[in-house]
Design an enzyme around this catalytic site. Structure first.
Site, PDB file in Angstrom:
ATOM      1  N   ARG A 192     106.766  68.952  29.916  1.00 26.26           N
ATOM      2  CA  ARG A 192     105.336  68.865  29.576  1.00 26.26           C
ATOM      3  C   ARG A 192     104.442  68.726  30.800  1.00 26.26           C
ATOM      4  NH1 ARG A 192     104.190  66.934  24.015  1.00 26.26           N
ATOM      5  NH2 ARG A 192     105.575  68.225  22.802  1.00 26.26           N
ATOM      6  N   ARG A 238      98.079  67.150  28.592  1.00 25.55           N
ATOM      7  CA  ARG A 238      96.838  66.380  28.469  1.00 25.55           C
ATOM      8  C   ARG A 238      96.594  65.338  29.546  1.00 25.55           C
ATOM      9  NH1 ARG A 238      97.991  65.325  22.204  1.00 25.55           N
ATOM     10  NH2 ARG A 238     100.002  65.124  23.226  1.00 25.55           N
ATOM     11  N   ARG A 264      91.803  73.731  27.584  1.00 26.28           N
ATOM     12  CA  ARG A 264      92.035  73.683  26.140  1.00 26.28           C
ATOM     13  C   ARG A 264      90.708  73.692  25.387  1.00 26.28           C
ATOM     14  NH1 ARG A 264      94.664  68.877  22.676  1.00 26.28           N
ATOM     15  NH2 ARG A 264      92.594  68.092  23.147  1.00 26.28           N
ATOM     16  N   ASP A 316     104.784  76.576  22.681  1.00 30.26           N
ATOM     17  CA  ASP A 316     105.335  75.479  21.894  1.00 30.26           C
ATOM     18  C   ASP A 316     106.582  75.965  21.189  1.00 30.26           C
ATOM     19  OD1 ASP A 316     104.374  72.611  21.087  1.00 30.26           O
ATOM     20  OD2 ASP A 316     105.348  73.487  19.334  1.00 30.26           O
ATOM     21  N   TYR A 362     110.980  70.368  11.452  1.00 35.77           N
ATOM     22  CA  TYR A 362     109.553  70.644  11.229  1.00 35.77           C
ATOM     23  C   TYR A 362     109.336  71.605  10.054  1.00 35.77           C
ATOM     24  CZ  TYR A 362     108.792  68.327  15.684  1.00 35.77           C
ATOM     25  OH  TYR A 362     108.756  67.397  16.687  1.00 35.77           O
TER      26      TYR A 362
HETATM   27  O1  CP3 Z   1     106.733  71.463  29.286  1.00 39.94           O
HETATM   28  C1  CP3 Z   1     105.687  72.146  29.299  1.00 39.94           C
HETATM   29  O2  CP3 Z   1     104.736  71.898  30.081  1.00 39.94           O
HETATM   30  C2  CP3 Z   1     105.627  73.406  28.450  1.00 39.94           C
HETATM   31  C3  CP3 Z   1     104.924  73.307  27.228  1.00 39.94           C
HETATM   32  C4  CP3 Z   1     105.532  72.687  25.989  1.00 39.94           C
HETATM   33  C5  CP3 Z   1     104.716  72.166  24.960  1.00 39.94           C
HETATM   34  N1  CP3 Z   1     105.511  71.840  23.909  1.00 39.94           N
HETATM   35  C6  CP3 Z   1     103.263  72.067  25.020  1.00 39.94           C
HETATM   36  C7  CP3 Z   1     102.568  71.149  24.090  1.00 39.94           C
HETATM   37  C8  CP3 Z   1     106.852  72.601  25.549  1.00 39.94           C
HETATM   38  C9  CP3 Z   1     108.134  72.959  26.282  1.00 39.94           C
HETATM   39  C10 CP3 Z   1     106.821  72.061  24.226  1.00 39.94           C
HETATM   40  C11 CP3 Z   1     108.021  71.865  23.401  1.00 39.94           C
HETATM   41  C12 CP3 Z   1     107.925  71.102  22.150  1.00 39.94           C
HETATM   42  N2  CP3 Z   1     106.942  71.142  21.202  1.00 39.94           N
HETATM   43  C13 CP3 Z   1     108.933  70.238  21.671  1.00 39.94           C
HETATM   44  C14 CP3 Z   1     110.259  70.010  22.336  1.00 39.94           C
HETATM   45  C15 CP3 Z   1     110.133  69.162  23.534  1.00 39.94           C
HETATM   46  C16 CP3 Z   1     109.854  67.720  23.239  1.00 39.94           C
HETATM   47  O3  CP3 Z   1     108.783  67.250  23.639  1.00 39.94           O
HETATM   48  O4  CP3 Z   1     110.730  67.094  22.645  1.00 39.94           O
HETATM   49  C17 CP3 Z   1     108.507  69.724  20.431  1.00 39.94           C
HETATM   50  C18 CP3 Z   1     109.252  68.743  19.552  1.00 39.94           C
HETATM   51  C19 CP3 Z   1     107.256  70.320  20.143  1.00 39.94           C
HETATM   52  C20 CP3 Z   1     106.437  70.156  18.898  1.00 39.94           C
HETATM   53  C21 CP3 Z   1     105.114  69.609  19.182  1.00 39.94           C
HETATM   54  N3  CP3 Z   1     104.149  70.245  19.929  1.00 39.94           N
HETATM   55  C22 CP3 Z   1     104.581  68.372  18.750  1.00 39.94           C
HETATM   56  C23 CP3 Z   1     105.328  67.367  17.912  1.00 39.94           C
HETATM   57  C24 CP3 Z   1     103.277  68.299  19.266  1.00 39.94           C
HETATM   58  C25 CP3 Z   1     102.260  67.208  19.061  1.00 39.94           C
HETATM   59  C26 CP3 Z   1     102.646  66.037  19.885  1.00 39.94           C
HETATM   60  C27 CP3 Z   1     101.496  65.427  20.601  1.00 39.94           C
HETATM   61  O5  CP3 Z   1     101.786  64.855  21.665  1.00 39.94           O
HETATM   62  O6  CP3 Z   1     100.366  65.522  20.136  1.00 39.94           O
HETATM   63  C28 CP3 Z   1     103.035  69.452  20.037  1.00 39.94           C
HETATM   64  C29 CP3 Z   1     101.789  69.778  20.757  1.00 39.94           C
HETATM   65  C30 CP3 Z   1     101.902  70.130  22.213  1.00 39.94           C
HETATM   66  N4  CP3 Z   1     102.814  70.999  22.736  1.00 39.94           N
HETATM   67  C31 CP3 Z   1     101.015  69.717  23.246  1.00 39.94           C
HETATM   68  C32 CP3 Z   1     101.423  70.360  24.422  1.00 39.94           C
HETATM   69  C33 CP3 Z   1     100.785  70.313  25.782  1.00 39.94           C
HETATM   70  C34 CP3 Z   1      99.823  68.800  23.065  1.00 39.94           C
HETATM   71  C35 CP3 Z   1      98.799  69.610  22.352  1.00 39.94           C
HETATM   72  C36 CP3 Z   1      97.410  69.350  22.802  1.00 39.94           C
HETATM   73  O7  CP3 Z   1      96.996  69.853  23.868  1.00 39.94           O
HETATM   74  O8  CP3 Z   1      96.703  68.691  22.041  1.00 39.94           O
END
Ligand code: CP3
Length: 354
Positions: A27, A31, A40, A77, A154
């Site tokens: 990640r 944010r 964003r 994602d 999910y």
């Molecule tokens: O690593 C990186 O920088 C690449 C981007 C990346 C994101 N999601 C961006 C993201 C990667 C590799 C993911 C994978 C992802 N997404 C996983 C597996 C990795 C992990 O963290 O276990 C999972 C379970 C998801 C599903 C997901 N996406 C959830 C549950 C959420 C909401 C969680 C939250 O913190 O709000 C997301 C959203 C998400 N994916 C964000 C980002 C930067 C935040 C969204 C935002 O900008 O509001």
């Protein structure tokens, strides 16, 4: 394609000698960076950002402009795949992901299909192509997907979950249905990852965020088996170089030996295992990626440095370690602490590679 100027990430995954331990952060585009929040806002929403290749490229590169990271990861994602399978993904502010049409019945499972990576998911491949061009060989680009089991949580729950009532209900009551769902998802993931390699991804990572919620037997039957099937179907070479694969099961520390047999080049570790002990268990077979507790980044730069030093010492001499956090960086972390982390890895690791 431009020659890679920094390939220590790829080399470490293949246990080839490196000058210092490579580092990136799960990640890393997110944010905690004000410039990410600005992009964003410009995009409209998180999914609008994922679906805009130019802006997805912009946020992928943002952390590289701040820190000397050794890899870039595609900004996207894991839930893009079930979205393309027709489940209707949206991110409600403060609530995380929501699927409008969760998979609950045999009829729902029957409707699932393997999406065309250059059709419904073309925006992801366009992002990969755009990022590769913009990176111009600075560092390798990581492509990724969720594991079938993690995606299934999910897809069946309709969003994030703590107890996994629906998805485990299906697993225990209707294992036949669960296997059908996992099979079509595994095929979708295989095609999706191969298309990312064709588009320019130089390494791949499979995120099994919820494998650790399963019993040991169910982990093998419902998660690991499908990840091994995916890995067996992946293209492992591009531009005349090996495309390494990293397998990450959060909470999978007790299963490292079977994970090391799944065909991946490296295992991702969360912070609940000692990396030295993990190396002793599987080190000859696979490289390791990890594993600092992301919460250490809330502490002072001095404390971050001492934790990096302890993990480097635990891994010990030689290649085969990609430094990372044990899970994604948290949104309230001070970016200067992330800078201290990356700097510490490079500065303190040189003696381990002499
Ligand atoms: O690593 C990186 O920088 C690449 C981007 C990346 C994101 N999601 C961006 C993201 C990667 C590799 C993911 C994978 C992802 N997404 C996983 C597996 C990795 C992990 O963290 O276990 C999972 C379970 C998801 C599903 C997901 N996406 C959830 C549950 C959420 C909401 C969680 C939250 O913190 O709000 C997301 C959203 C998400 N994916 C964000 C980002 C930067 C935040 C969204 C935002 O900008 O509001």
């Amino acid at each position: 394609m431009a020659e890679l100027k920094n390939d220590r990430f790829l080399r470490a995954l293949l246990k080839q000698p490196v000058d210092v331990t490579p580092v990136w952060m799960m990640r890393q585009a997110g944010r905690y960076l004000p410039e990410y929040r600005a992009t964003r806002t410009k995009a409209g929403s998180f999914m609008d950002l994922c679906k805009n290749p130019e802006l997805a490229c912009e946020v992928t590169i943002q952390p590289l402009e701040r820190f000397p990271l050794d890899a870039a990861i595609l900004f996207s994602d894991i839930l893009t795949v079930p979205d393309a399978m027709g489940l209707g993904l949206r991110f409600a502010e403060g609530e995380g992901p929501i699927f409008d049409r969760p998979v609950r019945t045999a009829a729902d499972v029957d409707k699932l299909f393997v999406p065309d990576p250059e059709g419904e998911l073309k925006y992801v491949m366009d992002a990969v192509r755009t990022i590769r061009r913009e990176l111009d060989g600075r560092v390798p680009l990581i492509g990724f997907s969720g594991s079938p089991w993690t995606l299934a949580t999910y897809m069946v729950e309709g969003g994030s979950s703590k107890e996994f009532a629906q998805v485990k209900g299906m697993l225990y009551d209707r294992p036949d249905l669960m296997h059908k769902l996992l099979e079509v998802t595994a095929q979708a993931v295989t095609q999706y990852l191969n298309a990312q390699v064709d588009a320019g991804a130089q390494a791949l990572m499979i995120f099994d965020t919820w494998g650790g919620a399963l019993t040991p037997r169910d982990y093998q039957e419902f998660s690991l088996r499908y990840m091994a099937q995916i890995i067996a179907g992946l293209k492992r070479e591009a531009d005349g170089r090996k495309v390494p694969v990293v397998l990450f099961t959060k909470g999978g520390g007790q299963w490292l030996e079977p994970m090391a047999e799944a065909g991946a080049d490296a295992l991702g570790l969360d912070w609940t295992v000692d990396i030295g002990a993990a190396r002793a268990r599987v080190g000859a077979k696979v490289a390791l990626q990890g594993n600092m507790d992301p919460c250490v980044l809330y502490a002072s730069p001095e404390r971050i440095r001492s934790e990096v030093a302890a993990i480097l010492a635990a891994y010990g001499q030689g290649s085969g370690h990609v430094f990372n956090l044990g899970h994604g960086i948290h949104q309230h972390v001070n970016p200067e602490h992330a800078a201290a982390f990356v700097e510490a890895v490079h500065q303190l690791s040189a003696p381990y590679h002499q």
